[in-house]
Design a protein around this motif. Structure first.
Motif, PDB file in Angstrom:
ATOM      1  N   TYR A 307     -18.666  34.210  42.424  1.00  0.00           N
ATOM      2  CA  TYR A 307     -20.059  34.630  42.260  1.00  0.00           C
ATOM      3  C   TYR A 307     -20.872  33.517  41.622  1.00  0.00           C
ATOM      4  O   TYR A 307     -20.345  32.720  40.845  1.00  0.00           O
ATOM      5  N   GLN A 308     -22.176  33.505  41.915  1.00  0.00           N
ATOM      6  CA  GLN A 308     -23.078  32.562  41.270  1.00  0.00           C
ATOM      7  C   GLN A 308     -24.514  33.083  41.377  1.00  0.00           C
ATOM      8  O   GLN A 308     -24.823  33.896  42.255  1.00  0.00           O
ATOM      9  N   PRO A 309     -25.394  32.644  40.468  1.00  0.00           N
ATOM     10  CA  PRO A 309     -26.788  33.061  40.572  1.00  0.00           C
ATOM     11  C   PRO A 309     -27.501  32.329  41.696  1.00  0.00           C
ATOM     12  O   PRO A 309     -27.081  31.263  42.142  1.00  0.00           O
ATOM     13  N   SER A 310     -28.586  32.927  42.167  1.00  0.00           N
ATOM     14  CA  SER A 310     -29.419  32.272  43.171  1.00  0.00           C
ATOM     15  C   SER A 310     -30.235  31.176  42.515  1.00  0.00           C
ATOM     16  O   SER A 310     -30.734  31.333  41.401  1.00  0.00           O
ATOM     17  N   GLU A 311     -30.371  30.053  43.211  1.00  0.00           N
ATOM     18  CA  GLU A 311     -31.194  28.963  42.711  1.00  0.00           C
ATOM     19  C   GLU A 311     -32.627  29.064  43.228  1.00  0.00           C
ATOM     20  O   GLU A 311     -33.536  28.471  42.657  1.00  0.00           O
ATOM     21  N   ARG A 312     -32.810  29.819  44.306  1.00  0.00           N
ATOM     22  CA  ARG A 312     -34.129  29.926  44.922  1.00  0.00           C
ATOM     23  C   ARG A 312     -34.933  31.104  44.379  1.00  0.00           C
ATOM     24  O   ARG A 312     -36.145  31.036  44.267  1.00  0.00           O
ATOM     25  N   ASN A 313     -34.258  32.220  44.037  1.00  0.00           N
ATOM     26  CA  ASN A 313     -34.958  33.437  43.624  1.00  0.00           C
ATOM     27  C   ASN A 313     -34.456  33.920  42.275  1.00  0.00           C
ATOM     28  O   ASN A 313     -33.249  34.067  42.070  1.00  0.00           O
ATOM     29  N   ILE A 314     -35.387  34.202  41.360  1.00  0.00           N
ATOM     30  CA  ILE A 314     -35.011  34.785  40.090  1.00  0.00           C
ATOM     31  C   ILE A 314     -34.605  36.237  40.328  1.00  0.00           C
ATOM     32  O   ILE A 314     -35.206  36.952  41.125  1.00  0.00           O
ATOM     33  N   GLY A 315     -33.537  36.661  39.675  1.00  0.00           N
ATOM     34  CA  GLY A 315     -33.089  38.037  39.839  1.00  0.00           C
ATOM     35  C   GLY A 315     -32.229  38.272  41.059  1.00  0.00           C
ATOM     36  O   GLY A 315     -32.064  39.407  41.493  1.00  0.00           O
ATOM     37  N   GLN A 316     -31.636  37.222  41.620  1.00  0.00           N
ATOM     38  CA  GLN A 316     -30.757  37.386  42.774  1.00  0.00           C
ATOM     39  C   GLN A 316     -29.429  36.687  42.495  1.00  0.00           C
ATOM     40  O   GLN A 316     -29.394  35.648  41.835  1.00  0.00           O
ATOM     41  N   ALA A 317     -28.329  37.267  42.983  1.00  0.00           N
ATOM     42  CA  ALA A 317     -27.004  36.670  42.845  1.00  0.00           C
ATOM     43  C   ALA A 317     -26.302  36.721  44.189  1.00  0.00           C
ATOM     44  O   ALA A 317     -26.570  37.592  45.018  1.00  0.00           O
ATOM     45  N   THR A 318     -25.391  35.783  44.413  1.00  0.00           N
ATOM     46  CA  THR A 318     -24.663  35.713  45.671  1.00  0.00           C
ATOM     47  C   THR A 318     -23.170  35.599  45.402  1.00  0.00           C
ATOM     48  O   THR A 318     -22.743  35.186  44.325  1.00  0.00           O
ATOM     49  N   LYS A 319     -22.382  35.983  46.403  1.00  0.00           N
ATOM     50  CA  LYS A 319     -20.959  35.709  46.382  1.00  0.00           C
ATOM     51  C   LYS A 319     -20.668  34.703  47.482  1.00  0.00           C
ATOM     52  O   LYS A 319     -21.096  34.877  48.626  1.00  0.00           O
ATOM     53  N   VAL A 320     -19.942  33.649  47.123  1.00  0.00           N
ATOM     54  CA  VAL A 320     -19.684  32.536  48.024  1.00  0.00           C
ATOM     55  C   VAL A 320     -18.252  32.618  48.548  1.00  0.00           C
ATOM     56  O   VAL A 320     -17.320  32.815  47.771  1.00  0.00           O
ATOM     57  N   TYR A 321     -18.105  32.459  49.861  1.00  0.00           N
ATOM     58  CA  TYR A 321     -16.797  32.333  50.497  1.00  0.00           C
ATOM     59  C   TYR A 321     -16.753  30.960  51.164  1.00  0.00           C
ATOM     60  O   TYR A 321     -17.681  30.593  51.894  1.00  0.00           O
ATOM     61  N   SER A 322     -15.681  30.187  50.933  1.00  0.00           N
ATOM     62  CA  SER A 322     -15.648  28.842  51.467  1.00  0.00           C
ATOM     63  C   SER A 322     -14.234  28.491  51.929  1.00  0.00           C
ATOM     64  O   SER A 322     -13.240  29.005  51.410  1.00  0.00           O
ATOM     65  N   LEU A 323     -14.183  27.589  52.911  1.00  0.00           N
ATOM     66  CA  LEU A 323     -12.902  27.160  53.458  1.00  0.00           C
ATOM     67  C   LEU A 323     -13.093  25.786  54.073  1.00  0.00           C
ATOM     68  O   LEU A 323     -14.105  25.516  54.733  1.00  0.00           O
ATOM     69  N   GLY A 324     -12.116  24.886  53.865  1.00  0.00           N
ATOM     70  CA  GLY A 324     -12.193  23.544  54.434  1.00  0.00           C
ATOM     71  C   GLY A 324     -10.818  23.044  54.827  1.00  0.00           C
ATOM     72  O   GLY A 324      -9.807  23.396  54.214  1.00  0.00           O
ATOM     73  N   ALA A 325     -10.768  22.224  55.881  1.00  0.00           N
ATOM     74  CA  ALA A 325      -9.518  21.636  56.347  1.00  0.00           C
ATOM     75  C   ALA A 325      -9.764  20.171  56.662  1.00  0.00           C
ATOM     76  O   ALA A 325     -10.844  19.791  57.135  1.00  0.00           O
TER      77      ALA A 325
END
Length: 416
Positions: A307-325
């Protein structure tokens, strides 16, 4: 701009792939550095000169291309004792834009230190301590290949402090505790851009493992994090206290064979925004592995969710899913290192405050593909080149944040 925080994961993956350990070129060819204190301290200075063509310098659907000329002096140091190791780095980078020099020419600079101490070998009873810190001032013109490229496309300062302590009670049973502090500050200029929101984050974790064999550990761990989002100068906003996230995961790790290492954990995570009583719950994962097929060929896989806070909107949070090969291949007498990697990232809206228009609370996907080559001419010079393609999609009807971007870079690195 819609660069968002995709750089955080993509840059981390690029750094992992770039640091894959392979046999060195012949000793007479590789950089030796300056040695002090009985050869325990080595300092390796360098200067990189490179040219980049970028088809979309602002990561926008209104693409504008430009040519970029860069210079980056820096140095790496390593100081080793019998049971400890200190590694540091220092860099300064200046980028000059051919068509947008008045608005985009910027400086970046930073430093990092990492310290490790082990009282015994990794498979013996004993303890290990790891400490690290990093500061970077990153210009708005950085790209995803930058190891400091965290945050949306904007001038910013980043601070990271980490610590971990592992104790091996027996050669098979071990446990560790860790802590981390991260700070992201934006250099906001409301006359030029909309205000961006940084944050401070504190996190900690515990993990225990039991090695059933020298190749397999069974792992169980938990983590907790707390962050405060910066409201900036947005009139009338009231940020509702701090937000918290916690997770419990289990899995396996250690080495599968002498050529394969891995670490794979899955579990559940929970997130409460602004101490408001609303909890988002879902699954989470952490994955890293490498497979040395031959001495000159290696594959790498890495991924995580958080999880992390939104950088663009105050009062918004996101969950990040990531994958790399990625893949790395040494050839031409170990002088030429060819690399390739693909990274995927999905940002899912986890919480939206009623303060702003909820239509801006969209989910987004970023995909990046990179090919690179680094050729060691001699102990004093290397040539390098890379091509990167990146695309972002948003899941709402507004296409303002959809974009694609291509970058090609060629350069020379002078080192000793």
């Amino acid at each position: 701009m819609s660069m968002k925080n995709a750089n955080k994961f993509v840059a981390a993956v690029v750094a992992v792939f770039a640091s894959v350990a392979f046999p060195d070129a012949p000793a007479s060819s590789r950089p030796a550095g300056f040695r002090f204190l009985g050869n325990r301290l080595t300092v390796k200075p360098y200067v990189s000169l490179f040219y980049t063509y970028d088809t979309n310098i602002e990561s926008s659907r209104h693409a504008e291309d430009d040519s970029i000329y860069s210079i980056e002096p820096g140095a790496d140091l390593e100081w080793k004792g019998d049971k400890w190791r200190l590694h540091g780095s220092l860099f300064y980078r200046y980028k000059a834009y051919q068509e947008n020099s008045d608005s985009l020419d910027e400086n970046s600079y930073g430093e990092a230190l990492n310290f490790n101490y082990a009282s015994s070998k990794a498979d013996e009873q004993g303890w290990t301590l790891a400490l690290g810190e990093r500061f970077a001032h990153v210009s708005q013109s950085d790209d995803i290949g930058s190891k400091n490229g965290r945050g949306i496309w904007r001038d910013r300062d980043t601070v990271d402090v980490t610590g971990a302590y592992e104790y091996r009670f027996t050669p098979r049973f071990h446990a560790d505790v860790s802590a981390q502090y991260n700070r992201l500050d934006y250099d906001n200029d409301p006359s030029k851009y909309s205000v961006m929101h940084g944050w401070s984050e504190y996190s900690g974790g515990v993990e225990a493992g039991y090695a059933f064999s020298k190749w397999t550990d069974v792992l169980l761990g938990g983590s907790y994090s707390r962050y405060d989002q910066d409201a900036g100068d947005v009139a009338g906003t009231h940020y509702a206290d701090y937000s918290t996230a916690w997770a419990v995961m289990g899995g396996v790790g250690s080495r599968a064979t002498e050529r394969i290492s891995y670490r794979a954990l899955m579990g559940a995570s929970w997130f409460e925004y602004g101490n408001c009583g609303e909890v988002d719950c879902g699954w989470t994962y952490s994955l890293s592995s490498s497979w040395r097929v031959r001495r000159d060929l290696m594959f790498t896989l890495i991924g995580s969710s958080y999880y992390q806070p939104s950088e663009r909107n105050i009062g918004q949070a996101t969950k990040v899913y990531s994958l790399g090969a990625g893949v790395s291949y040494l050839t031409l007498g170990d002088r030429l290192n060819l690399t390739g990697n693909i990274t995927w990232r999905y940002d899912e809206n986890a919480y939206s405050n009623a303060y702003y228009d909820r239509r801006s609370a969209y989910d987004e996907t970023v995909l990046s593909v990179r090919l690179g080559a680094d050729y060691l001419l001699n102990r004093y010079a290397s040539l390098f080149a890379s091509v990167t393609w990146e695309e972002e999609w948003c899941d709402n009807s507004n296409e303002d944040y959809d974009y694609d971007r291509f970058r090609g870079t060629v350069g020379v690195r002078l080192h000793y």
